[in-house]
Design an enzyme around this catalytic site. Structure first.
Site, PDB file in Angstrom:
ATOM      1  N   TYR A 168      -0.335   3.535   7.518  1.00 33.67           N
ATOM      2  CA  TYR A 168      -1.261   2.650   6.216  1.00 33.67           C
ATOM      3  C   TYR A 168      -1.394   3.814   5.171  1.00 33.67           C
ATOM      4  O   TYR A 168      -0.663   3.734   3.935  1.00 33.67           O
ATOM      5  CB  TYR A 168      -2.404   2.218   6.380  1.00 33.67           C
ATOM      6  CG  TYR A 168      -1.783   0.734   5.192  1.00 33.67           C
ATOM      7  CD1 TYR A 168      -1.666  -0.527   4.872  1.00 33.67           C
ATOM      8  CD2 TYR A 168      -3.613   1.478   4.713  1.00 33.67           C
ATOM      9  CE1 TYR A 168      -1.827  -1.223   3.937  1.00 33.67           C
ATOM     10  CE2 TYR A 168      -3.861  -0.164   3.749  1.00 33.67           C
ATOM     11  CZ  TYR A 168      -2.901  -0.507   2.985  1.00 33.67           C
ATOM     12  OH  TYR A 168      -3.390  -1.658   2.190  1.00 33.67           O
ATOM     13  N   PRO A 191      -6.175  -3.660  -5.960  1.00 41.59           N
ATOM     14  CA  PRO A 191      -6.792  -5.160  -5.581  1.00 41.59           C
ATOM     15  C   PRO A 191      -7.952  -4.873  -4.848  1.00 41.59           C
ATOM     16  O   PRO A 191      -8.376  -6.450  -5.313  1.00 41.59           O
ATOM     17  CB  PRO A 191      -5.590  -5.523  -4.721  1.00 41.59           C
ATOM     18  CG  PRO A 191      -5.292  -4.953  -3.828  1.00 41.59           C
ATOM     19  CD  PRO A 191      -5.368  -3.546  -4.412  1.00 41.59           C
ATOM     20  N   GLY A 192      -8.510  -3.474  -4.665  1.00 45.45           N
ATOM     21  CA  GLY A 192     -10.019  -3.468  -4.176  1.00 45.45           C
ATOM     22  C   GLY A 192      -9.916  -4.865  -2.404  1.00 45.45           C
ATOM     23  O   GLY A 192      -8.753  -5.274  -1.802  1.00 45.45           O
TER      24      GLY A 192
HETATM   25  N1  LIG Z   1      -6.379  -7.284   2.239  1.00 46.47           N
HETATM   26  C1  LIG Z   1      -6.645  -6.601   1.608  1.00 46.47           C
HETATM   27  O1  LIG Z   1      -7.987  -6.253   1.319  1.00 46.47           O
HETATM   28  C2  LIG Z   1      -6.240  -4.893   0.853  1.00 46.47           C
HETATM   29  C3  LIG Z   1      -6.780  -4.448  -0.068  1.00 46.47           C
HETATM   30  C4  LIG Z   1      -5.988  -2.887  -0.524  1.00 46.47           C
HETATM   31  C5  LIG Z   1      -4.066  -3.563  -0.605  1.00 46.47           C
HETATM   32  N2  LIG Z   1      -3.616  -4.281  -0.284  1.00 46.47           N
HETATM   33  C6  LIG Z   1      -2.269  -4.315  -0.452  1.00 46.47           C
HETATM   34  O2  LIG Z   1      -1.951  -5.612  -0.929  1.00 46.47           O
HETATM   35  C7  LIG Z   1      -0.877  -6.204   0.272  1.00 46.47           C
HETATM   36  C8  LIG Z   1      -0.347  -7.397   0.591  1.00 46.47           C
HETATM   37  O3  LIG Z   1      -1.842  -7.122   1.832  1.00 46.47           O
HETATM   38  P1  LIG Z   1      -2.278  -8.839   2.790  1.00 46.47           P
HETATM   39  O4  LIG Z   1      -3.600  -8.246   2.906  1.00 46.47           O
HETATM   40  O5  LIG Z   1      -1.921  -9.860   1.904  1.00 46.47           O
HETATM   41  O6  LIG Z   1      -1.256  -8.329   3.770  1.00 46.47           O
HETATM   42  P2  LIG Z   1      -0.882  -9.046   4.748  1.00 46.47           P
HETATM   43  O7  LIG Z   1      -1.856 -10.285   5.151  1.00 46.47           O
HETATM   44  O8  LIG Z   1      -0.479  -8.376   5.521  1.00 46.47           O
HETATM   45  O9  LIG Z   1       0.435  -9.847   4.033  1.00 46.47           O
HETATM   46  C9  LIG Z   1       1.700  -8.765   3.701  1.00 46.47           C
HETATM   47  C10 LIG Z   1       2.777  -9.398   3.210  1.00 46.47           C
HETATM   48  O10 LIG Z   1       3.587  -8.724   2.966  1.00 46.47           O
HETATM   49  C11 LIG Z   1       4.506  -9.059   3.735  1.00 46.47           C
HETATM   50  N3  LIG Z   1       5.962  -8.411   4.838  1.00 46.47           N
HETATM   51  C12 LIG Z   1       5.191  -7.598   5.680  1.00 46.47           C
HETATM   52  N4  LIG Z   1       6.209  -7.293   6.085  1.00 46.47           N
HETATM   53  C13 LIG Z   1       7.421  -7.644   5.047  1.00 46.47           C
HETATM   54  C14 LIG Z   1       8.390  -6.843   5.301  1.00 46.47           C
HETATM   55  N5  LIG Z   1       9.024  -6.267   5.995  1.00 46.47           N
HETATM   56  N6  LIG Z   1       9.628  -7.432   4.362  1.00 46.47           N
HETATM   57  C15 LIG Z   1       9.076  -8.385   4.041  1.00 46.47           C
HETATM   58  N7  LIG Z   1       8.095  -8.715   3.520  1.00 46.47           N
HETATM   59  C16 LIG Z   1       6.976  -8.548   4.360  1.00 46.47           C
HETATM   60  C17 LIG Z   1       4.855 -10.251   4.682  1.00 46.47           C
HETATM   61  O11 LIG Z   1       5.247 -11.726   4.746  1.00 46.47           O
HETATM   62  P3  LIG Z   1       6.473 -11.360   6.172  1.00 46.47           P
HETATM   63  O12 LIG Z   1       5.030 -11.624   7.105  1.00 46.47           O
HETATM   64  O13 LIG Z   1       6.639 -13.427   5.518  1.00 46.47           O
HETATM   65  O14 LIG Z   1       7.483 -10.929   5.819  1.00 46.47           O
HETATM   66  C18 LIG Z   1       2.861 -10.966   3.822  1.00 46.47           C
HETATM   67  O15 LIG Z   1       3.103 -11.603   2.838  1.00 46.47           O
HETATM   68  C19 LIG Z   1      -0.313  -5.014  -0.308  1.00 46.47           C
HETATM   69  O16 LIG Z   1       0.114  -4.100  -0.420  1.00 46.47           O
HETATM   70  C20 LIG Z   1      -1.830  -4.043   1.186  1.00 46.47           C
HETATM   71  O17 LIG Z   1      -1.605  -3.035   1.056  1.00 46.47           O
HETATM   72  C21 LIG Z   1      -4.732  -5.705   0.678  1.00 46.47           C
END
Ligand SMILES: NC(=O)c1ccc[n+]([C@@H]2O[C@H](COP(=O)([O-])OP(=O)(O)OC[C@H]3O[C@@H](n4cnc5c(N)ncnc54)[C@H](OP(=O)(O)O)[C@@H]3O)[C@@H](O)[C@H]2O)c1
Length: 240
Positions: free
Chosen positions: A142, A172-173
Site C-alpha cells: 500500500y 484525505p487524511g
Molecule cells: N480511510 C482512510 O483513512 C484513508 C486514508 C488515506 C487515504 N485513503 C485512500 O482513500 C481511498 C478510499 O479508501 P477507503 O478507506 O474508502 O477504502 P475501502 O473502504 O477499502 O474502499 C475501497 C474502495 O475501492 C474500491 N475498490 C477496491 N478494489 C477495487 C478494484 N479492484 N476495482 C475497483 N474498485 C476497487 C472498493 O469498491 P468494491 O469493493 O466495490 O470494488 C471501495 O469502493 C483509497 O485510495 C485510500 O488509499 C483512505
C-alpha cells in the site's frame, strides 16, 4: 461536470459521491461490488443526484479505461484502492503484494491515461495517503504503491503543462471510515495486523484523524478547479 469516482459506492468514495452529488455534479461511480453500486446509485438518485453506476475492476487494465473513453468525463477521481497485505514484506503473499500495485498503481495510471486521451480540459485527482509520503512498515505494498502514484502525478503534470488538464494527488487524511475504520476496529488477525490496528487506535486517540466531512469538503474544492494552479502537487487535509 461529469465526475467519475472509482470505488464511489463505499466508505470514503461514497462520502465523495454524496458531497459531489449535492453540488450538482453528474456522477459515474465504479467498483467491483454490483450490489453496493446499485444501492449507492438508488440512494443518491433519491436525493436528486444524476448518477450512473458501472462494475469495473481496477485489476482489469481495460475495464475503467473503456468506460472513460465511452462515457467521457470532465473529472476523474482515482479513489479505488486495495489496502494490501499486512506483515513483514518478505513474508506476505507475493501475489497479494503485487496485486496491490496492479489496482493502486496500474489501475490509477491507466484510468488517468484514458481520461487524458479523451478530455479536452479537466482534472484528474489521485487519492493517495500519508503512507505514500512517509512509511508504513508491515503495509508496504500500500505504502509503496501510493508513493508511486504521487510520483506519477508529478510527472503527468509536467507532461500536461501545455494542456488545460490538471493532475493532483490528494491525501484525505486518516478518516474513520473504510480502511482505517476496519483497521482500528479489527479484533482478531495476526500479530502484525494487531500491531497495525493498535497503531490506528493510537492515531485516533491522539486526535490525528480528520472528520470525513472535512476530507470530502476539500475534495469538492479540488474538483471545482480551485487547486489547478498547483497541478502535480500533493494536496493534504491541511490545505483545507
Ligand atoms: N480511510 C482512510 O483513512 C484513508 C486514508 C488515506 C487515504 N485513503 C485512500 O482513500 C481511498 C478510499 O479508501 P477507503 O478507506 O474508502 O477504502 P475501502 O473502504 O477499502 O474502499 C475501497 C474502495 O475501492 C474500491 N475498490 C477496491 N478494489 C477495487 C478494484 N479492484 N476495482 C475497483 N474498485 C476497487 C472498493 O469498491 P468494491 O469493493 O466495490 O470494488 C471501495 O469502493 C483509497 O485510495 C485510500 O488509499 C483512505
Amino acid at each position: 461536470m461529469r465526475v467519475l469516482i472509482t470505488g464511489g459506492a463505499k466508505a470514503l468514495g461514497r462520502a465523495f459521491s454524496e458531497v459531489l452529488g449535492a453540488q450538482g455534479h453528474q456522477l459515474i461511480i465504479t467498483g467491483r461490488d454490483e450490489r453496493a453500486l446499485d444501492t449507492a446509485a438508488a440512494e443518491l438518485r433519491a436525493k436528486g443526484v444524476y448518477v450512473e453506476a458501472h462494475v469495473a475492476d481496477l485489476a482489469d487494465p481495460n475495464a475503467t479505461p473503456k468506460l472513460i473513453e465511452s462515457l467521457g468525463v470532465d473529472v476523474l477521481v482515482n479513489n479505488g484502492a486495495l489496502g494490501g497485505p499486512v506483515g513483514p514484506t518478505w513474508e506476505v503473499d507475493e501475489t497479494d503484494w503485487w496485486r496491490t500495485f496492479e489496482v493502486n498503481l496500474r489501475g490509477t495510471a491507466f484510468a488517468a491515461n484514458a481520461a487524458i486521451r479523451t478530455m479536452t480540459s479537466g482534472r484528474i485527482i489521485n487519492v493517495v495517503s500519508n503512507a505514500g509520503v512517509h512509511r508504513w512498515p508491515y503495509v508496504t505494498a500500500y505504502s509503496v504503491s501510493k508513493a508511486a502514484v504521487i510520483k506519477l502525478t508529478e510527472n503527468l503534470a509536467i507532461e500536461l503543462k501545455r494542456r488545460p488538464i490538471a493532475v493532483l494527488s490528494y491525501d484525505p487524511g486518516m478518516v474513520d471510515v473504510g480502511l482505517m475504520r476496519r483497521g482500528r476496529t479489527m479484533s482478531d488477525g495476526s500479530a502484525d495486523e494487531q500491531r497495525v490496528a493498535e497503531w490506528a487506535r493510537s492515531q485516533r486517540a491522539s486526535g490525528r484523524f480528520t472528520p470525513v466531512e472535512q476530507s470530502a469538503g476539500l475534495l469538492v474544492r479540488i474538483v471545482s478547479g480551485e487547486f489547478d494552479h498547483r497541478s502535480g502537487e500533493l494536496i493534504t487535509a491541511q490545505d483545507g
